[in-house]
Design a protein around this motif. Structure first.
Motif, short mmCIF file in Angstrom:
data_model
loop_
_atom_site.label_atom_id
_atom_site.label_comp_id
_atom_site.label_asym_id
_atom_site.label_seq_id
_atom_site.Cartn_x
_atom_site.Cartn_y
_atom_site.Cartn_z
N SER A 1 0.83 -1.20 0.00
CA SER A 1 0.00 0.00 0.00
C SER A 1 0.87 1.26 0.00
CB SER A 1 -0.90 0.01 1.24
OG SER A 1 -1.57 1.25 1.38
N ASP A 2 0.38 2.31 -0.64
CA ASP A 2 1.11 3.57 -0.61
C ASP A 2 0.58 4.48 0.51
OD1 ASP A 2 -1.34 4.25 -1.64
OD2 ASP A 2 -0.57 5.15 -3.49
N GLY A 3 -0.08 3.89 1.50
CA GLY A 3 -0.55 4.62 2.66
C GLY A 3 -0.28 3.85 3.93
N ALA A 4 -0.59 4.48 5.07
CA ALA A 4 -0.31 3.88 6.37
C ALA A 4 -1.50 3.13 6.95
CB ALA A 4 0.14 4.95 7.35
N GLU A 5 -2.72 3.36 6.42
CA GLU A 5 -3.90 2.73 6.98
C GLU A 5 -3.91 1.23 6.71
OE1 GLU A 5 -3.99 5.14 4.78
OE2 GLU A 5 -4.94 6.92 5.68
N ARG A 6 -4.41 0.48 7.67
CA ARG A 6 -4.61 -0.95 7.44
C ARG A 6 -5.80 -1.13 6.51
NH1 ARG A 6 -3.11 -4.80 12.53
NH2 ARG A 6 -1.19 -3.75 13.14
N LEU A 7 -5.61 -1.91 5.47
CA LEU A 7 -6.62 -2.04 4.44
C LEU A 7 -7.44 -3.31 4.61
CD1 LEU A 7 -4.43 -0.97 1.41
CD2 LEU A 7 -5.85 0.47 2.87
N SER A 8 -8.67 -3.26 4.15
CA SER A 8 -9.53 -4.43 4.15
C SER A 8 -10.10 -4.60 2.76
CB SER A 8 -10.66 -4.26 5.18
OG SER A 8 -11.49 -5.41 5.21
N ALA A 9 -9.39 -5.32 1.90
CA ALA A 9 -9.83 -5.52 0.53
C ALA A 9 -10.98 -6.53 0.51
CB ALA A 9 -8.68 -6.05 -0.32
N PRO A 10 -11.86 -6.44 -0.47
CA PRO A 10 -12.93 -7.43 -0.58
C PRO A 10 -12.38 -8.80 -0.92
CG PRO A 10 -12.93 -5.96 -2.48
CD PRO A 10 -11.93 -5.41 -1.52
N THR A 11 -13.17 -9.83 -0.70
CA THR A 11 -12.74 -11.18 -1.03
C THR A 11 -12.98 -11.45 -2.51
OG1 THR A 11 -14.89 -12.09 -0.41
CG2 THR A 11 -13.19 -12.02 1.30
N GLY A 12 -12.34 -12.51 -3.00
CA GLY A 12 -12.43 -12.84 -4.41
C GLY A 12 -11.40 -12.10 -5.22
N SER A 13 -11.61 -12.00 -6.52
CA SER A 13 -10.68 -11.31 -7.41
C SER A 13 -10.91 -9.81 -7.32
CB SER A 13 -10.88 -11.78 -8.85
OG SER A 13 -10.03 -11.07 -9.73
N VAL A 14 -9.85 -9.08 -7.03
CA VAL A 14 -9.96 -7.63 -6.85
C VAL A 14 -8.88 -6.94 -7.70
CG1 VAL A 14 -11.11 -7.49 -4.62
CG2 VAL A 14 -8.69 -8.02 -4.68
N THR A 15 -9.24 -6.59 -8.92
CA THR A 15 -8.30 -5.94 -9.83
C THR A 15 -8.98 -4.76 -10.51
OG1 THR A 15 -8.97 -7.36 -11.67
CG2 THR A 15 -7.16 -8.14 -10.32
N GLY A 16 -8.14 -3.88 -11.03
CA GLY A 16 -8.63 -2.83 -11.90
C GLY A 16 -9.18 -1.61 -11.20
#
Length: 250
Positions: free
Chosen positions: A134-149
């Motif tokens: 990540s280009d930030g300091a926050e902890r991220l919560s990406a969605p499940t499955g394929s996450v592109t674009g």
């Protein structure tokens, strides 16, 4: 001039907003305009390990120096929904250069890494998980499955049975005792972890100074085989009479 009215948040609501992870979509850069996770070694120090510490090698395919100040390397478990851990990055990556982030260790097996550009406590699981850049300091919560674009994460590697990945998860080491790393070919990012990364026993950590393991020499298929040296008793060499040809000689 309009006056903006600022309403105070309740203590409970403010605490909930601060505790909630930042949820953002994910993007990669198939056009070669962003730093990528180039190699990940998740079994450092385990039995059969090539190296004593885990590592993540970053690669800058762009023509500009990239400053990593304020960036983070994050990890979450294969079945998780929020980031398990995050370590702060610092330093720069030169154009076409590498950056070696040393992580934790499972034990005492394996050789030391080349001098890392950054030593951290980053500790991804050996066989399955999700590594996020990540280009930030926050902890991220990406969605499940394929996450592109989409914008949000500079790069992401889901491996093994991870529930988050780019297109499909990469093949990871089978167990903690499997010494393979996950390696990207030539820094190419196609937004498909399963295609971009190969689990290989050829582990090649490289730091910003270009220091890494010495490659094995490539045999020349056109070279003539060399005959083994022949040992002759001294009496064969010094005996009088007609000279006898030496085996393998002229």
């Amino acid at each position: 001039m309009k006056t903006l009215l600022s309403l105070p948040l309740s203590g409970a609501l403010a605490a909930a907003l601060l505790a909630a992870p930042l949820t953002v979509p994910v993007h990669a850069a198939p056009d070669g305009t962003a730093v990528v996770i180039n190699e990940a070694y998740t079994n450092g120090g385990s039995a059969n390990a090539v190296h004593r510490h885990k590592f993540v090698e970053l690669y800058n395919p762009t023509s500009e120096t990239v400053d990593l100040t304020g960036w983070t390397l994050q990890y979450r478990a294969a079945g998780g929904t929020g980031t398990s851990s995050a370590v702060a990055l610092s330093g720069t990556i030169a154009p076409g250069g590498y950056f070696l982030v040393q992580g934790g260790s499972n034990g005492g097996s394996g050789e030391p890494l080349p001098t890392p550009d950054l030593t951290t406590s980053f500790n991804p699981a050996g066989a399955s998980g999700t590594i996020l850049l990540s280009d930030g300091a926050e902890r991220l919560s990406a969605p499940t499955g394929s996450v592109t674009g989409a914008d949000g994460i500079v790069d992401l590697l889901g491996y093994g049975t991870s529930n988050t990945f780019e297109s499909a998860p990469a093949t990871g080491p089978a167990t903690n005792g499997d010494p393979r790393s996950m390696t990207r070919q030539d820094g190419v990012d196609t937004d498909d972890n399963s295609a971009d990364f190969t689990a290989t026993g050829t582990v090649t950590p490289q730091n910003s100074g270009g220091d890494g393991p010495a490659p094995e020499p490539t045999p020349d298929p056109t070279a003539e085989p060399t005959a083994p040296p022949v040992s002759l008793p001294i009496r064969e060499i010094q005996a009088p009479g007609t000279p006898r040809p030496w085996p393998g000689g002229r």
